[in-house]
Motif scaffolding. Structure first.
Motif: not given
Length: 338
Positions: A117-127
């Protein structure tokens, strides 16, 4: 860099002989149902491995290879992808990630799914660059897939199965129109997504206590909730699909809370998450899971026509469409809380 596949293998052997005077070895991975994946290494252990992925037959109909490489490089720049060494006409070459490719039994483990979940959130948060407001290409790609599905098969038994177990083109068209109308208005943000987060595309390194994602063929800008819903569908596995493994509401609640905490943190919004936020995302994710079933159902029909890989793609398409229609009444009854 563009290199032909046979020359690339010869190059590995040359490097191994000249620089290290060790035997160069090849390892054929067998988990993929789209491409051939080969590990190239020297010595007796797979410690320093280069991966070579050879694209499957006619996969250019399904995958935008330029978009794949573009996404790969963006993700690599943000520490979310392995190093890409080179591309060539029918494949690419990249860094091997040490660890274990996961199975459905792993992704429901809280210690592991919180990392996912955390790794996917990191990708989704890329501007997105330069203030660009991204748009999802889900409906465009789904429409393209729909235009490519076969109308029949030469083999009489396969064709009979196709005609009896796959919904008609008219029904499929009506469902796509319905999904676009309903799901586009759920308010899910459009972000950079993996779009194919099946278990084997997640590498868990127990020693380091982290996970990394691999295979960015289908990556691109899409609805945030689609990416999560697609991953939840993959809890069921691929070869022996079992949708009783689809995460229940309690597990989803824990997963989504972990995701939202990380996503807010990466976006600089703090990390406090309310029950309402979890509930809204739960509804969005489970409704977008319908689009995931539909997308891969169309994909499997195209693969059934063109792929040379030994896999029952028609059977897989039947399973995905059946689950779509089974799940639809349940998830469309979910309502966003006031």
């Amino acid at each position: 860099m563009v290199t032909e596949w046979p020359h690339l293998i010869l190059l590995f052997y040359e490097i191994a002989y000249v620089r290290q005077n060790l035997q160069a070895l090849l390892y054929l991975f067998t988990d993929g149902i789209t491409n051939k994946l080969i590990g190239c290494y020297v010595g007796n252990t797979m410690e320093d491995v280069v991966l070579v992925r050879i694209y499957g037959n006619k996969t250019e109909l399904l995958v935008d290879r330029d978009e794949e490489v573009k996404s790969f490089r963006v993700l690599q720049a943000h520490g979310c992808a392995p190093q890409l060494y080179c591309t060539f006409n029918n494949g690419l070459c990249y860094e091997f990630i040490q660890g274990e490719a996961l199975d459905p039994k792993h992704v429901c483990n809280p210690a592991i799914f919180r990392l996912i979940a955390r790794q996917l959130a990191k990708i989704h948060a890329i501007h997105a660059h330069n203030g660009w407001i991204p748009k999802s290409n889900l409906w465009l790609k789904m429409g393209k897939y729909f235009s490519l599905i076969p109308t029949g098969f030469a083999d009489e038994d396969i064709n009979k199965r196709f005609l009896s177990d796959i919904p008609s083109s008219q029904i499929l068209q009506e469902e796509m129109t319905w999904m676009k109308k309903i799901l586009s208005n759920l308010g899910s943000p459009v972000v950079l997504c993996h779009n194919d987060l099946l278990c084997k595309n997640i590498i868990y390194n127990e020693k380091q206590g982290d996970v990394q994602f691999i295979d960015y063929e289908y990556s691109g800008y899409n609805y945030l909730a689609y990416d999560i819903g697609n991953h939840f569908n993959e809890f069921a596995g691929v070869s022996d699909v079992d949708y009783s493994l689809y995460p229940d509401r309690e597990l989803q609640g824990q997963w989504l809370r972990s995701y939202l905490e990380a996503y807010k943190e990466y976006k600089g919004f703090g990390s406090e998450v309310t029950e309402k936020e979890v509930e809204i995302l739960f509804i969005q994710v489970n409704q977008f899971a319908l689009a995931s079933h539909f997308f891969w159902g169309l994909w499997a029909l195209i693969q059934a026509k063109y792929s040379t890989i030994e896999f029952d793609f028609l059977g897989y398409a039947i399973v995905r469409f059946n689950q779509y229609f089974k799940m639809k009444p349940e998830v469309t009854a979910l309502k966003v809380p006031e």
